[in-house]
Design a protein around this motif. Structure first.
Motif, PDB file in Angstrom:
ATOM      1  N   ALA A 169     -32.235  38.690  26.441  1.00 26.45           N
ATOM      2  CA  ALA A 169     -33.564  39.040  26.940  1.00 26.45           C
ATOM      3  C   ALA A 169     -34.084  37.972  27.893  1.00 26.45           C
ATOM      4  O   ALA A 169     -34.675  38.281  28.934  1.00 26.45           O
ATOM      5  N   TYR A 170     -33.848  36.717  27.527  1.00 21.04           N
ATOM      6  CA  TYR A 170     -34.275  35.610  28.395  1.00 21.04           C
ATOM      7  C   TYR A 170     -33.549  35.679  29.741  1.00 21.04           C
ATOM      8  O   TYR A 170     -34.181  35.599  30.801  1.00 21.04           O
ATOM      9  N   SER A 171     -32.240  35.845  29.697  1.00 22.59           N
ATOM     10  CA  SER A 171     -31.438  35.884  30.927  1.00 22.59           C
ATOM     11  C   SER A 171     -31.805  37.068  31.807  1.00 22.59           C
ATOM     12  O   SER A 171     -31.886  36.944  33.033  1.00 22.59           O
ATOM     13  N   GLN A 172     -32.038  38.220  31.173  1.00 19.47           N
ATOM     14  CA  GLN A 172     -32.425  39.397  31.944  1.00 19.47           C
ATOM     15  C   GLN A 172     -33.820  39.232  32.551  1.00 19.47           C
ATOM     16  O   GLN A 172     -34.066  39.628  33.696  1.00 19.47           O
ATOM     17  N   SER A 173     -34.717  38.638  31.796  1.00 22.06           N
ATOM     18  CA  SER A 173     -36.079  38.453  32.317  1.00 22.06           C
ATOM     19  C   SER A 173     -36.087  37.515  33.514  1.00 22.06           C
ATOM     20  O   SER A 173     -36.855  37.702  34.463  1.00 22.06           O
ATOM     21  N   LYS A 174     -35.208  36.508  33.497  1.00 26.30           N
ATOM     22  CA  LYS A 174     -35.145  35.560  34.609  1.00 26.30           C
ATOM     23  C   LYS A 174     -34.496  36.189  35.845  1.00 26.30           C
ATOM     24  O   LYS A 174     -34.878  35.879  36.982  1.00 26.30           O
ATOM     25  N   LEU A 175     -33.528  37.071  35.637  1.00 25.42           N
ATOM     26  CA  LEU A 175     -32.979  37.775  36.791  1.00 25.42           C
ATOM     27  C   LEU A 175     -34.012  38.752  37.352  1.00 25.42           C
ATOM     28  O   LEU A 175     -34.149  38.879  38.575  1.00 25.42           O
ATOM     29  N   ALA A 176     -34.740  39.434  36.474  1.00 25.91           N
ATOM     30  CA  ALA A 176     -35.794  40.344  36.940  1.00 25.91           C
ATOM     31  C   ALA A 176     -36.802  39.589  37.803  1.00 25.91           C
ATOM     32  O   ALA A 176     -37.227  40.072  38.861  1.00 25.91           O
ATOM     33  N   LEU A 177     -37.171  38.400  37.378  1.00 22.82           N
ATOM     34  CA  LEU A 177     -38.111  37.569  38.129  1.00 22.82           C
ATOM     35  C   LEU A 177     -37.543  37.205  39.497  1.00 22.82           C
ATOM     36  O   LEU A 177     -38.251  37.230  40.509  1.00 22.82           O
ATOM     37  N   THR A 178     -36.270  36.891  39.532  1.00 19.78           N
ATOM     38  CA  THR A 178     -35.621  36.518  40.788  1.00 19.78           C
ATOM     39  C   THR A 178     -35.529  37.711  41.732  1.00 19.78           C
ATOM     40  O   THR A 178     -35.792  37.588  42.942  1.00 19.78           O
ATOM     41  N   MET A 179     -35.185  38.868  41.200  1.00 18.20           N
ATOM     42  CA  MET A 179     -35.108  40.093  42.012  1.00 18.20           C
ATOM     43  C   MET A 179     -36.470  40.426  42.600  1.00 18.20           C
ATOM     44  O   MET A 179     -36.586  40.762  43.786  1.00 18.20           O
ATOM     45  N   TRP A 180     -37.494  40.326  41.772  1.00 13.66           N
ATOM     46  CA  TRP A 180     -38.840  40.599  42.263  1.00 13.66           C
ATOM     47  C   TRP A 180     -39.274  39.568  43.307  1.00 13.66           C
ATOM     48  O   TRP A 180     -39.962  39.897  44.276  1.00 13.66           O
ATOM     49  N   SER A 181     -38.868  38.310  43.124  1.00 11.54           N
ATOM     50  CA  SER A 181     -39.203  37.262  44.094  1.00 11.54           C
ATOM     51  C   SER A 181     -38.681  37.637  45.481  1.00 11.54           C
ATOM     52  O   SER A 181     -39.396  37.508  46.487  1.00 11.54           O
ATOM     53  N   PHE A 182     -37.442  38.107  45.528  1.00 11.56           N
ATOM     54  CA  PHE A 182     -36.850  38.493  46.808  1.00 11.56           C
ATOM     55  C   PHE A 182     -37.566  39.719  47.384  1.00 11.56           C
ATOM     56  O   PHE A 182     -37.768  39.817  48.597  1.00 11.56           O
ATOM     57  N   TYR A 183     -37.929  40.647  46.504  1.00 12.38           N
ATOM     58  CA  TYR A 183     -38.671  41.831  46.943  1.00 12.38           C
ATOM     59  C   TYR A 183     -40.024  41.431  47.529  1.00 12.38           C
ATOM     60  O   TYR A 183     -40.419  41.894  48.611  1.00 12.38           O
ATOM     61  N   LEU A 184     -40.734  40.546  46.828  1.00 15.06           N
ATOM     62  CA  LEU A 184     -42.054  40.108  47.266  1.00 15.06           C
ATOM     63  C   LEU A 184     -41.968  39.379  48.603  1.00 15.06           C
ATOM     64  O   LEU A 184     -42.836  39.528  49.464  1.00 15.06           O
ATOM     65  N   SER A 185     -40.910  38.607  48.793  1.00 12.30           N
ATOM     66  CA  SER A 185     -40.743  37.849  50.035  1.00 12.30           C
ATOM     67  C   SER A 185     -40.602  38.770  51.247  1.00 12.30           C
ATOM     68  O   SER A 185     -40.946  38.397  52.370  1.00 12.30           O
ATOM     69  N   GLN A 186     -40.087  39.972  51.005  1.00 11.72           N
ATOM     70  CA  GLN A 186     -39.911  40.936  52.093  1.00 11.72           C
ATOM     71  C   GLN A 186     -41.136  41.826  52.271  1.00 11.72           C
ATOM     72  O   GLN A 186     -41.454  42.250  53.385  1.00 11.72           O
TER      73      GLN A 186
END
Length: 275
Positions: A169-186
């Protein structure tokens, strides 16, 4: 020696979540000592007030405010957004530092895994709620605390329909955060969004509780957050991932660059949050 590279420090307002201990608190101290206006966040009002008083005394800087919120509670997050907006018209840097690994509570009030709630949904909600204040800054930055631990996100686990291990759950939540970070940057062109692994097994309360050992001082994480927040060196780092284990920008998990998976993640997230 850390160098402050922004001019008019007093005009820069920096919000750090999870800043009553660990690298969040250390980062706050470094920034306050450099003359910036800092907004601290904590879950416990007494601990938050004590931290505000402690840092004011330590730094001889009165430009510190505290905001309380339980980041596992979406209503509490919305209240903090309202409270911050009432007192401040601009935020220059938002550091989404707060995170959880082990917890006595496994789900939040909305039956979502506590790791997803605090590590992913909370920064998602908070950042989106503070977009008007970030827009008022000349050079707003959003720094999201990712991790070396990243694994493919199960949308069923995200929705609370699938039970997975604490580590997963921790690892998935951190990847979700990273994916959203890239989305937000665009999506938002005026933001400079960076995801960062502050360093593996730093000497923090969360790491000690999770693993009972550490590899590096918590200062390693605080130093890179300080630099990412205020150094002109990172002024054009939008949409990148900084791996502090390597000391440089690097590649995140492959899924963070998969537009189809990012689109599905954001769609499900907005449904869950009713956005």
């Amino acid at each position: 020696m850390l160098k402050v590279l922004f001019q008019n420090k007093s005009m820069k307002t920096i919000l750090i979540t999870g800043s009553t201990d660990g690298i969040g608190k250390l980062t706050a101290i470094k920034l306050v000592k450099s003359g910036y206006q800092i907004l601290l966040h904590g879950r416990n009002i007494e601990k938050l007030n004590n931290t505000v008083s402690e840092i004011k005394k330590l730094s001889k800087n009165e430009k510190i405010n505290g905001f309380v919120s339980d980041l596992s509670d979406f209503r509490s997050i919305q209240k903090m957004i309202t409270d911050i907006t009432k007192e401040h018209s601009e935020i220059d840097i938002l550091i989404n530092n707060a995170g959880v690994f082990k917890s006595n509570i496994q789900q939040n009030k909305d039956s979502l895994d506590i790791r997803f709630a605090v590590n992913y949904f909370a920064p998602y909600m908070l950042t989106n709620g503070l977009i008007p204040l970030l827009k008022n800054s000349n050079s707003p930055r959003v720094i999201n605390l990712s991790s070396a631990a990243q694994s493919t996100v199960s949308l069923e686990a995200l929705k609370g329909n699938e039970k997975i291990s604490t580590q997963e759950a921790y690892s998935q939540s951190k990847l979700a955060l990273t994916m959203w970070s890239f989305y937000l940057s665009q999506k938002i062109d005026f933001l400079n969004v960076v995801a960062v692994n502050p360093g593996s097994l730093l000497n923090t309360k969360m790491v000690q509780e999770a693993y009972g050992q550490y590899w590096s001082s918590a200062d390693k994480g605080a130093d890179i957050l300080y630099e990412l927040a205020i150094s002109e060196k990172y002024a054009d780092s939008n949409g990148k991932y900084f791996d502090n284990d390597k000391g440089t920008f690097s590649n995140a998990h492959n899924d963070a660059y998969n537009q189809e998976k990012i689109t599905r993640l954001i769609s499900e997230t907005n449904k869950i949050l009713n956005l």
